[in-house]
Design a protein around this motif. Sequence first.
Motif, mmCIF file in Angstrom:
data_model
loop_
_atom_site.group_PDB
_atom_site.id
_atom_site.type_symbol
_atom_site.label_atom_id
_atom_site.label_comp_id
_atom_site.label_asym_id
_atom_site.label_seq_id
_atom_site.Cartn_x
_atom_site.Cartn_y
_atom_site.Cartn_z
ATOM 1 N N GLN A 7 0.835 -1.204 0.000
ATOM 2 C CA GLN A 7 0.000 0.000 0.000
ATOM 3 C C GLN A 7 0.875 1.262 0.000
ATOM 4 O O GLN A 7 0.563 2.246 -0.687
ATOM 5 N N LEU A 8 1.954 1.229 0.767
ATOM 6 C CA LEU A 8 2.874 2.358 0.828
ATOM 7 C C LEU A 8 3.427 2.668 -0.553
ATOM 8 O O LEU A 8 3.422 3.833 -1.002
ATOM 9 N N ARG A 9 3.897 1.651 -1.261
ATOM 10 C CA ARG A 9 4.471 1.860 -2.587
ATOM 11 C C ARG A 9 3.394 2.271 -3.593
ATOM 12 O O ARG A 9 3.661 3.099 -4.482
ATOM 13 N N ALA A 10 2.191 1.727 -3.451
ATOM 14 C CA ALA A 10 1.104 2.111 -4.359
ATOM 15 C C ALA A 10 0.746 3.588 -4.203
ATOM 16 O O ALA A 10 0.249 4.218 -5.149
ATOM 17 N N ARG A 11 1.005 4.159 -3.049
ATOM 18 C CA ARG A 11 0.750 5.574 -2.808
ATOM 19 C C ARG A 11 1.899 6.450 -3.309
ATOM 20 O O ARG A 11 1.885 7.664 -3.118
ATOM 21 N N GLY A 12 2.896 5.845 -3.935
ATOM 22 C CA GLY A 12 4.005 6.606 -4.479
ATOM 23 C C GLY A 12 5.072 6.967 -3.469
ATOM 24 O O GLY A 12 5.928 7.813 -3.737
ATOM 25 N N ILE A 13 5.051 6.327 -2.307
ATOM 26 C CA ILE A 13 6.038 6.608 -1.260
ATOM 27 C C ILE A 13 7.200 5.636 -1.432
ATOM 28 O O ILE A 13 7.064 4.437 -1.202
ATOM 29 N N ASP A 14 8.341 6.157 -1.864
ATOM 30 C CA ASP A 14 9.472 5.293 -2.187
ATOM 31 C C ASP A 14 10.589 5.334 -1.149
ATOM 32 O O ASP A 14 11.702 4.881 -1.406
ATOM 33 N N CYS A 15 10.301 5.869 0.035
ATOM 34 C CA CYS A 15 11.321 5.946 1.095
ATOM 35 C C CYS A 15 11.807 4.548 1.476
ATOM 36 O O CYS A 15 11.034 3.586 1.456
ATOM 37 N N PRO A 16 13.073 4.432 1.860
ATOM 38 C CA PRO A 16 13.533 3.170 2.444
ATOM 39 C C PRO A 16 12.733 2.820 3.697
ATOM 40 O O PRO A 16 12.350 3.706 4.464
ATOM 41 N N VAL A 17 12.489 1.534 3.877
ATOM 42 C CA VAL A 17 11.698 1.049 5.007
ATOM 43 C C VAL A 17 12.477 -0.018 5.758
ATOM 44 O O VAL A 17 13.081 -0.908 5.149
ATOM 45 N N ARG A 18 12.466 0.089 7.079
ATOM 46 C CA ARG A 18 12.969 -0.973 7.942
ATOM 47 C C ARG A 18 11.767 -1.605 8.641
ATOM 48 O O ARG A 18 11.023 -0.918 9.332
ATOM 49 N N ILE A 19 11.611 -2.912 8.444
ATOM 50 C CA ILE A 19 10.482 -3.639 9.024
ATOM 51 C C ILE A 19 10.912 -4.259 10.350
ATOM 52 O O ILE A 19 11.916 -4.971 10.427
ATOM 53 N N GLY A 20 10.130 -3.991 11.391
ATOM 54 C CA GLY A 20 10.470 -4.457 12.725
ATOM 55 C C GLY A 20 10.299 -5.957 12.908
ATOM 56 O O GLY A 20 9.267 -6.514 12.520
ATOM 57 N N VAL A 21 11.298 -6.572 13.494
ATOM 58 C CA VAL A 21 11.299 -8.016 13.770
ATOM 59 C C VAL A 21 11.707 -8.224 15.229
ATOM 60 O O VAL A 21 12.720 -7.673 15.671
ATOM 61 N N PRO A 22 10.956 -9.004 15.992
ATOM 62 C CA PRO A 22 11.376 -9.288 17.370
ATOM 63 C C PRO A 22 12.514 -10.293 17.387
ATOM 64 O O PRO A 22 12.454 -11.334 16.732
ATOM 65 N N GLY A 23 13.561 -9.999 18.144
ATOM 66 C CA GLY A 23 14.618 -10.977 18.318
ATOM 67 C C GLY A 23 14.130 -12.123 19.178
ATOM 68 O O GLY A 23 13.061 -12.063 19.800
ATOM 69 N N PRO A 24 14.884 -13.223 19.236
ATOM 70 C CA PRO A 24 14.459 -14.370 20.047
ATOM 71 C C PRO A 24 14.350 -13.988 21.519
ATOM 72 O O PRO A 24 15.172 -13.239 22.044
ATOM 73 N N ALA A 25 13.292 -14.468 22.151
ATOM 74 C CA ALA A 25 13.034 -14.109 23.551
ATOM 75 C C ALA A 25 12.082 -15.119 24.158
ATOM 76 O O ALA A 25 11.484 -15.946 23.450
ATOM 77 N N GLY A 26 11.924 -15.035 25.459
ATOM 78 C CA GLY A 26 10.935 -15.861 26.132
ATOM 79 C C GLY A 26 9.546 -15.552 25.599
ATOM 80 O O GLY A 26 9.225 -14.406 25.284
ATOM 81 N N ILE A 27 8.730 -16.592 25.502
ATOM 82 C CA ILE A 27 7.396 -16.413 24.922
ATOM 83 C C ILE A 27 6.573 -15.423 25.736
ATOM 84 O O ILE A 27 5.898 -14.536 25.179
ATOM 85 N N LYS A 28 6.626 -15.514 27.053
ATOM 86 C CA LYS A 28 5.884 -14.567 27.884
ATOM 87 C C LYS A 28 6.392 -13.140 27.679
ATOM 88 O O LYS A 28 5.602 -12.188 27.676
ATOM 89 N N THR A 29 7.688 -12.989 27.473
ATOM 90 C CA THR A 29 8.252 -11.661 27.223
ATOM 91 C C THR A 29 7.731 -11.093 25.917
ATOM 92 O O THR A 29 7.340 -9.913 25.841
ATOM 93 N N LEU A 30 7.708 -11.903 24.874
ATOM 94 C CA LEU A 30 7.207 -11.448 23.580
ATOM 95 C C LEU A 30 5.747 -11.021 23.663
ATOM 96 O O LEU A 30 5.353 -9.984 23.123
#
Length: 290
Positions: free
Chosen positions: A192-215
């Motif tokens: 959707q972002l690209r379809a709107r003509g927004i070509d900025c670089p994007v960093r997509i958030g990913v959780p690092g490994p952790a305890g399930i309750k912590t996540l």
Amino acid sequence: MSIPAIHPAWALPPTGITDGYSLEITAKDRPALIEAAAVIPAETPVAITFLPGESIDARIAAAVDVRRLGFEPMPHLSARRIGSQHELEQTVSRAVAEAGARRMFLVAGDPPIPAGPFADTMAMIETGIFEASGIQAIGIAGHPEGHPVMTVAQTWEALDRKRAAIGERGMATLIVTQFGFDADVSIDWLEQLRARGIDCPVRIGVPGPAGIKTLIRFAAHCGVGASATVLAKYGISLSRLLGTAGPDRLVDRFARRLSPDHGPVRLHFYPFGGLSRTVDWIDQYKAPHP
């Protein structure tokens, strides 16, 4: 402003899904960063969060360590937690002078009532402090799963306004998303972002490994979707909350679905289970996925 202004590595196509990743730390993570430094690639962007209770001195010291260790600091600023324009000016000027900061990440922040004159990120951008101090790029938040107090239309409008204001001031825009457990949601939003003509670089958030309750606790705090169905896709069963979980399935899905058509995209890791554990996981994942 060109993509290399955000980070030189953006000019190079990634050979693997984890290439060119970035990390997030707090001021308290300085010892962990020093310990893990030897296995983190040179010039890796490292964001320093703006946590309540941490002093300006502590955040600047963390940014200085990031630069000294050969990485690229990106201090966060939380608009509603900044008490005055003087505080903003001092924080930005010190980050530039002491840590060689060239980019900063702006958020509105959680407090319902601002501590000073800044109610949102636009109020900080419009001061002119960043470009006057030599900042080259501004990071702003992307919201693949929506925003707790804005409609979807309002989130797009706010992103467009911030991007335009940053560009008018001669700086580049980087979009960094909140972490999530469902790659398809993030990729649909990216399309959707690209379809709107927004070509900025994007960093997509990913959780690092952790305890399930912590996540799950971080997901609840950050408003991240964590239904039984979503968590099952990630590899977590709500009937088994003991143990840890890594983002293997999530990153696999990004690797399968992301293509050059999605524009410049890299991963941003939130090390909820510890910085060393996250960096070790990245290295272990990268070995069979060059």
